[in-house]
Design a protein around this motif. Structure first.
Motif, PDB file in Angstrom:
ATOM      1  N   MET B 206       0.820  -1.213   0.000  1.00  0.00           N
ATOM      2  CA  MET B 206       0.000   0.000   0.000  1.00  0.00           C
ATOM      3  C   MET B 206       0.845   1.250   0.000  1.00  0.00           C
ATOM      4  N   HIS B 207       2.044   1.140   0.588  1.00  0.00           N
ATOM      5  CA  HIS B 207       2.930   2.304   0.529  1.00  0.00           C
ATOM      6  C   HIS B 207       3.315   2.601  -0.906  1.00  0.00           C
ATOM      7  N   GLN B 208       3.509   1.516  -1.651  1.00  0.00           N
ATOM      8  CA  GLN B 208       3.864   1.707  -3.056  1.00  0.00           C
ATOM      9  C   GLN B 208       2.710   2.400  -3.795  1.00  0.00           C
ATOM     10  N   ALA B 209       1.513   1.928  -3.553  1.00  0.00           N
ATOM     11  CA  ALA B 209       0.361   2.560  -4.189  1.00  0.00           C
ATOM     12  C   ALA B 209       0.318   4.039  -3.814  1.00  0.00           C
ATOM     13  N   ALA B 210       0.544   4.327  -2.537  1.00  0.00           N
ATOM     14  CA  ALA B 210       0.493   5.714  -2.092  1.00  0.00           C
ATOM     15  C   ALA B 210       1.611   6.538  -2.714  1.00  0.00           C
ATOM     16  N   ARG B 211       2.791   5.905  -2.865  1.00  0.00           N
ATOM     17  CA  ARG B 211       3.938   6.642  -3.396  1.00  0.00           C
ATOM     18  C   ARG B 211       3.784   6.983  -4.868  1.00  0.00           C
ATOM     19  N   VAL B 212       3.320   6.013  -5.674  1.00  0.00           N
ATOM     20  CA  VAL B 212       3.427   6.251  -7.118  1.00  0.00           C
ATOM     21  C   VAL B 212       2.104   6.491  -7.839  1.00  0.00           C
ATOM     22  N   SER B 213       0.968   6.157  -7.241  1.00  0.00           N
ATOM     23  CA  SER B 213      -0.239   6.210  -8.057  1.00  0.00           C
ATOM     24  C   SER B 213      -1.000   7.514  -7.884  1.00  0.00           C
ATOM     25  N   ASP B 214      -1.774   7.852  -8.906  1.00  0.00           N
ATOM     26  CA  ASP B 214      -2.639   9.014  -8.831  1.00  0.00           C
ATOM     27  C   ASP B 214      -4.020   8.609  -8.337  1.00  0.00           C
ATOM     28  N   ARG B 215      -4.448   7.443  -8.831  1.00  0.00           N
ATOM     29  CA  ARG B 215      -5.737   6.930  -8.392  1.00  0.00           C
ATOM     30  C   ARG B 215      -5.538   5.525  -7.860  1.00  0.00           C
ATOM     31  N   THR B 216      -6.315   5.153  -6.879  1.00  0.00           N
ATOM     32  CA  THR B 216      -6.217   3.812  -6.316  1.00  0.00           C
ATOM     33  C   THR B 216      -7.605   3.176  -6.345  1.00  0.00           C
ATOM     34  N   VAL B 217      -7.610   1.902  -6.697  1.00  0.00           N
ATOM     35  CA  VAL B 217      -8.865   1.161  -6.768  1.00  0.00           C
ATOM     36  C   VAL B 217      -8.770   0.003  -5.788  1.00  0.00           C
TER      37      VAL B 217
END
Ligand SMILES: Nc1ncnc2c1ncn2[C@@H]1O[C@H](COP(=O)(O)OP(=O)(O)OP(=O)(O)O)[C@@H](O)[C@H]1O
Ligand SMILES: [Mg+2]
Lengths: 338, 251
Positions: B206-217
């Motif tokens: 989830m840290h990766q999602a938070a670090r690199v993504s603009d939108r999360t699903v």
């Protein structure tokens, strides 16, 4: 060599039930043996000693078996070599005449022992057989693993393995009554010859190459295919550009094993090749191979005559070629592993 | 923002198993969209519907529509090979071909008919630069791709995907088999790549999602629970299940 043994007990589905009871037996036997000695708590020393004793027994037993094997192999090689070399050292036939001469008349006046027609015959039939069988095997293997895996596993694989079990005399017979007349009706000549031999042999070595190709195809990493499809490759592009190159090294091993098997096959070839001791001018002319001339002539010679010894020399050539083939397979396997 | 892909009421069955349920989602252009969710919730399955890799699985049934630039990719007139060229994919395990580094990158362009040696050279260099691998391998292009490290292999796979100039790049846990440093490199790369490509990535981190993504699903049991701006989803999720998941209360 491993690869040749692996596929033999049917599909992976067949192998399991067959292996399970086989494994069970030695286990239970071992437990019974170890029982009385190991299961006695009162005298631990003794049990340890008897355990080392049975350890020794086991070791000795396997050692004896191995020794017998090694002695057999070496004495066979020695026997063939000594007999085969006697032609040159005792009977004074020149090695170069034997290997390069094209006239074979052991009973002639003077006799001549040129084995080149047989050597070329053997190479021509077995290499041609491999050239026919390799693409067929690859296609069969692709069909069984890629295109129709269910049908392949359930139907094709057993059928191809069945091919491996048919006695060579049957192949020869079928070759003589189907392949030879067929060739005779299309090409000039009797139909007997290298082409007929190669066709019969190619069917005989089909199972060897196919099972090795099937093995290596089903052992390919899953990602390989997906990687190709994900770049927009069609199925055929995936097969030809990523699957074929990936299995080529082990295919080559299979082909060499197939050639080795074809090289050593005697009966079936002898029945369809025509058996004239000349280098033929076409594939449809009567010819001979090392094996066919040995089987045909061995009954008509007397022990320790040059006529008999020279047959051993032919056998020696076969033996050496077998070593060469095994060496090539080893080399290919080592290269593929790297 | 312009939606590159639009997924409408997508359902997917593996035989009797209902793996994706009524998924609706838009994927905006030149952004990074991250899929998160517990194992087995259907992230990979969904990702693979976006370039029809699921077609390779026997017994799959797909309903609903997936549109790429307004065209249904499951429509009768879709050329799957062209689709997969436009929607590239990087897998969890690095899967370079057992060929040279050059041939790996040139594989895709060659498939699509590029033979010219100098053009191939250009493409290979540009793709390897795009995957920030060029400096490391420029002198070993003839070497086997299997001799590279895991992280390098994964960047090679990214370069291989870039070589066919996709519009969308799908990455299925592309960093999960890699060490932290290689992971950071690829994350950096993703931030770089989104200037030109639309990226959809599955991640367990989830840290990766938070670090690199603009939108999360967020997915759960084959359902799409929540699709939000990454910041919003992690700081102030709408759905209670999302909150439970990102605070580590289950999954
Ligand atoms: N080929 C298949 N055949 C049948 N069921 C499948 C197949 N592939 C996946 N499934 C099932 O579909 C569900 C979703 O799988 P999927 O691989 O999409 O999960 P995931 O979210 O990617 O999980 P993970 O995080 O572990 O990768 C799982 O329950 C799985 O068992
Ligand atoms: Mg997954």
């Amino acid at each position: 060599m491993n690869a040749m043994r692996q596929p033999s007990p049917g599909g992976p589905g067949d192998a399991k039930p067959a292996a399970a009871p086989a494994q069970g037996k030695p286990d239970s036997a071992g437990a019974k043996k170890g029982g009385p000695s190991a299961g006695n708590p009162a005298r631990p020393k003794r049990s340890r000693r008897s355990r080392t004793a049975s350890e020794w027994q086991g070791k000795a037993y396997t050692l004896i078996c191995v020794a017998i094997l090694i002695v057999t192999i070496f004495s066979m090689v020695f026997f063939v070599a000594s007999k085969g070399l006697a032609t040159f050292f005792t009977n004074g036939v020149s090695v170069s005449e034997f290997l390069t001469g094209i006239k074979w008349s052991p009973d002639g006046e003077p006799p001549s022992f040129g084995a080149l027609p047989f050597i070329t015959g053997s190479f021509a039939t077995s290499i041609l057989a491999a050239c026919i069988a390799a693409p067929l095997s690859f296609c069969a293997a692709v069909f069984m693993t890629e295109l129709m895996p269910k049908f392949g596993k359930r139907f094709m694989q057993p059928v191809i393995e069945l091919l491996a079990g048919i006695p060579s005399v049957v192949y020869g017979f079928v070759g003589l009554s189907v392949v030879v007349p067929f060739l005779r009706s299309i090409f000039p000549g009797q139909g007997l010859g290298i082409a007929a031999g190669a066709i019969v042999l190619s069917i005989m070595i089909l199972p060897t190459i196919t099972s090795i190709a099937t093995d290596s195809l089903s052992n390919l990493p899953r990602g390989l295919k997906e990687g190709s499809y994900a770049l927009g490759a069609t199925r055929w592009q995936t097969i030809s550009r990523s699957i074929l190159p990936a299995v080529l090294p082990s295919m080559l091993t299979g082909v060499v094993l197939g050639i080795a098997r074809a090289f050593g096959e005697a009966l079936a070839v002898q029945m369809v090749i025509g058996n004239s001791p000349h280098i033929p001018r076409s594939l449809f002319e009567s010819a001979s191979t090392l094996t066919s001339v040995i089987t045909l002539s061995m009954g008509n010679t007397v022990k320790d005559t040059v006529q008999n010894n020279v047959l051993w020399s032919l056998a020696l050539v076969l033996l050496v070629m077998t070593f060469v083939f095994v060496g090539i397979v080893r080399l290919l396997e080592r290269r593929a592993r790297r | 923002m312009n939606q590159v892909m639009e997924i409408d009421r997508l359902n997917l069955h593996y035989g009797d198993f209902h793996a994706l349920k009524e998924i609706n989602l838009g994927i905006p252009e030149k952004t990074v969209t991250a899929f998160i969710g517990p194992s087995g919730c259907g992230k990979s399955t969904f990702l693979r519907t976006l370039n029809r890799m699921n077609d390779l699985v026997p017994g799959v049934q797909i309903g609903g529509s997936v549109k790429l630039d307004g065209q249904d990719i499951y429509g009768a007139d879709t050329d799957v090979e062209v689709l997969r060229k436009r929607v590239g994919m990087v897998f969890q395990q690095p899967n370079p071909f057992p060929k040279s580094i050059f041939d790996n990158v040139a594989y895709g362009p060659r498939l699509h008919g590029i033979r010219d040696k100098s053009r191939l050279n250009d493409i290979v260099e540009r793709s390897l630069r795009g995957a920030s691998l060029w400096e490391e391998v420029k002198d070993l292009l003839g070497k086997s791709a299997l001799s590279l490290s895991g992280g390098q292999q994964q960047r090679l796979c990214i370069a291989r995907a870039l070589a066919v100039e996709p519009e969308v790049l799908l990455m299925d846990e592309a960093t999960s088999a890699l060490d932290p440093i290689s992971t950071l490199k690829i994350e950096e790369l993703v931030r770089e790549l989104k200037k030109e490509y639309t990226i959809v990535m599955v991640t367990h981190n989830m840290h990766q999602a938070a670090r690199v993504s603009d939108r999360t699903v967020f997915f759960l049991n084959g359902e799409l629970v929540e699709a939000e701006e990454t910041e919003k989803l992690f700081s102030n999720p709408t759905d209670a299940r999302t909150e439970d998941y990102i605070t580590g209360r289950f999954g």
